[in-house]
Design a protein around this motif. Sequence first.
Motif, PDB file in Angstrom:
ATOM      1  N   TYR A 105       0.956  -1.254   0.081  1.00 33.98           N
ATOM      2  CA  TYR A 105      -0.046  -0.047   0.063  1.00 33.98           C
ATOM      3  C   TYR A 105       0.733   1.211  -0.198  1.00 33.98           C
ATOM      4  CZ  TYR A 105      -3.619   3.376   1.621  1.00 33.98           C
ATOM      5  OH  TYR A 105      -4.596   4.365   1.651  1.00 33.98           O
ATOM      6  N   ASP A 108       2.318   2.140  -3.422  1.00 31.82           N
ATOM      7  CA  ASP A 108       1.192   2.012  -4.491  1.00 31.82           C
ATOM      8  C   ASP A 108       1.419   0.858  -5.303  1.00 31.82           C
ATOM      9  OD1 ASP A 108       0.253   4.550  -3.421  1.00 31.82           O
ATOM     10  OD2 ASP A 108       1.889   5.850  -4.757  1.00 31.82           O
ATOM     11  N   GLU A 110       0.250  -2.801  -6.968  1.00 28.90           N
ATOM     12  CA  GLU A 110      -0.942  -3.545  -7.239  1.00 28.90           C
ATOM     13  C   GLU A 110      -0.340  -5.117  -7.066  1.00 28.90           C
ATOM     14  OE1 GLU A 110      -3.866  -4.971 -11.107  1.00 28.90           O
ATOM     15  OE2 GLU A 110      -2.404  -3.406 -11.316  1.00 28.90           O
ATOM     16  N   PHE A 129     -14.857   0.129  -4.436  1.00 28.47           N
ATOM     17  CA  PHE A 129     -13.392   0.541  -4.166  1.00 28.47           C
ATOM     18  C   PHE A 129     -13.111   1.646  -3.355  1.00 28.47           C
ATOM     19  CE2 PHE A 129      -9.707   3.036  -5.258  1.00 28.47           C
ATOM     20  CZ  PHE A 129      -8.556   1.919  -5.110  1.00 28.47           C
ATOM     21  N   GLU A 130     -14.090   2.455  -3.231  1.00 30.03           N
ATOM     22  CA  GLU A 130     -13.818   3.462  -2.267  1.00 30.03           C
ATOM     23  C   GLU A 130     -14.201   3.082  -0.700  1.00 30.03           C
ATOM     24  OE1 GLU A 130     -16.036   3.563  -4.869  1.00 30.03           O
ATOM     25  OE2 GLU A 130     -14.710   5.185  -6.225  1.00 30.03           O
ATOM     26  N   GLU A 133     -11.111   1.047   0.062  1.00 32.82           N
ATOM     27  CA  GLU A 133      -9.944   2.150   0.451  1.00 32.82           C
ATOM     28  C   GLU A 133     -10.356   2.792   1.942  1.00 32.82           C
ATOM     29  OE1 GLU A 133      -7.515   5.532  -2.095  1.00 32.82           O
ATOM     30  OE2 GLU A 133      -9.803   5.873  -2.340  1.00 32.82           O
ATOM     31  N   TYR A 173      -8.270  -5.169  -1.816  1.00 29.88           N
ATOM     32  CA  TYR A 173      -7.959  -3.772  -1.918  1.00 29.88           C
ATOM     33  C   TYR A 173      -6.803  -3.450  -3.047  1.00 29.88           C
ATOM     34  CZ  TYR A 173      -6.467   1.021  -1.896  1.00 29.88           C
ATOM     35  OH  TYR A 173      -5.693   2.333  -2.386  1.00 29.88           O
ATOM     36  N   LEU A 174      -5.726  -4.051  -2.661  1.00 28.61           N
ATOM     37  CA  LEU A 174      -4.568  -4.402  -3.369  1.00 28.61           C
ATOM     38  C   LEU A 174      -4.691  -4.812  -4.918  1.00 28.61           C
ATOM     39  CD1 LEU A 174      -1.995  -4.984  -0.574  1.00 28.61           C
ATOM     40  CD2 LEU A 174      -2.132  -2.854  -1.827  1.00 28.61           C
ATOM     41  N   ARG A 176      -7.429  -4.744  -6.450  1.00 25.13           N
ATOM     42  CA  ARG A 176      -8.110  -3.761  -7.461  1.00 25.13           C
ATOM     43  C   ARG A 176      -7.453  -2.578  -7.780  1.00 25.13           C
ATOM     44  NH1 ARG A 176     -14.266  -3.413  -5.075  1.00 25.13           N
ATOM     45  NH2 ARG A 176     -14.752  -5.677  -5.214  1.00 25.13           N
ATOM     46  N   TYR A 177      -6.431  -2.293  -6.918  1.00 23.50           N
ATOM     47  CA  TYR A 177      -5.779  -1.058  -7.216  1.00 23.50           C
ATOM     48  C   TYR A 177      -4.820  -0.877  -8.407  1.00 23.50           C
ATOM     49  CZ  TYR A 177      -2.391   2.720  -6.410  1.00 23.50           C
ATOM     50  OH  TYR A 177      -1.616   3.825  -6.484  1.00 23.50           O
ATOM     51  N   LYS A 178      -5.007   0.028  -9.127  1.00 23.27           N
ATOM     52  CA  LYS A 178      -4.159  -0.003 -10.498  1.00 23.27           C
ATOM     53  C   LYS A 178      -3.283   1.187 -10.455  1.00 23.27           C
ATOM     54  CE  LYS A 178      -6.735  -2.857 -12.410  1.00 23.27           C
ATOM     55  NZ  LYS A 178      -6.516  -4.354 -11.597  1.00 23.27           N
ATOM     56  N   ASN A 179      -1.826   0.831 -10.296  1.00 22.05           N
ATOM     57  CA  ASN A 179      -1.058   1.843 -10.270  1.00 22.05           C
ATOM     58  C   ASN A 179      -0.722   2.429 -11.738  1.00 22.05           C
ATOM     59  OD1 ASN A 179       1.352   3.446 -10.024  1.00 22.05           O
ATOM     60  ND2 ASN A 179       2.278   1.728  -8.730  1.00 22.05           N
TER      61      ASN A 179
END
Length: 185
Positions: A105, A108, A110, A129-130, A133, A173-174, A176-179
């Motif tokens: 996290y 940043d 994924e 996602f919100e 987060e 979360y990680l 779905r996260y898109k760097n």
Amino acid sequence: MSLTAFLLSSIVFLALLLVLLLVYKNRLERGEIVGSYHKEEEKKSLNIRLIELPSAIESLNNNRLRENSKELFDVYKILDYKNDEKEYQNNSWHSWQVSFLVAMYKRDLELFLPDIEKVFHREIINESFENLEAEMKKFIKKYQAEVKIDKTKDALCKDLIWNAQEVATMMCYLSRYKNTTKDNA
């Protein structure tokens, strides 16, 4: 109106204004008043770059960090929390493991996780996602408050303060996260 009366009424007015400001400030600090300013300050209060981690984890390169986090997912999958509600809520994950996810996290990064539908509970997968987060930020605050990063790896491995739901939320979360920036390390 005389000058003395004017000065006296001005002092009384300023004193009343000061008392009102102090009362307002006190109520704001206790959370009784929640305005947009307060919400914005709360959003800004977490700078992920300032999160401190154990030095052994900080020194890992991004690829090794991803590998270790992927191994955590494999362990999670084997333990089959999706079908064991009791264990899902128990604090059976330790701070050393969670430190890898927090490091992801912080940097940043994924985390690619295949077949999460077969591993995680539906409520986590369907979470926006919100909301994920927001939960992640809550877990980061818990990490900062409760994890003593200067402890040894062995001591952090005995620090069982994380449940499977928290770990699943972090991993989801990680995943779905898109760097959007280039990652060279």
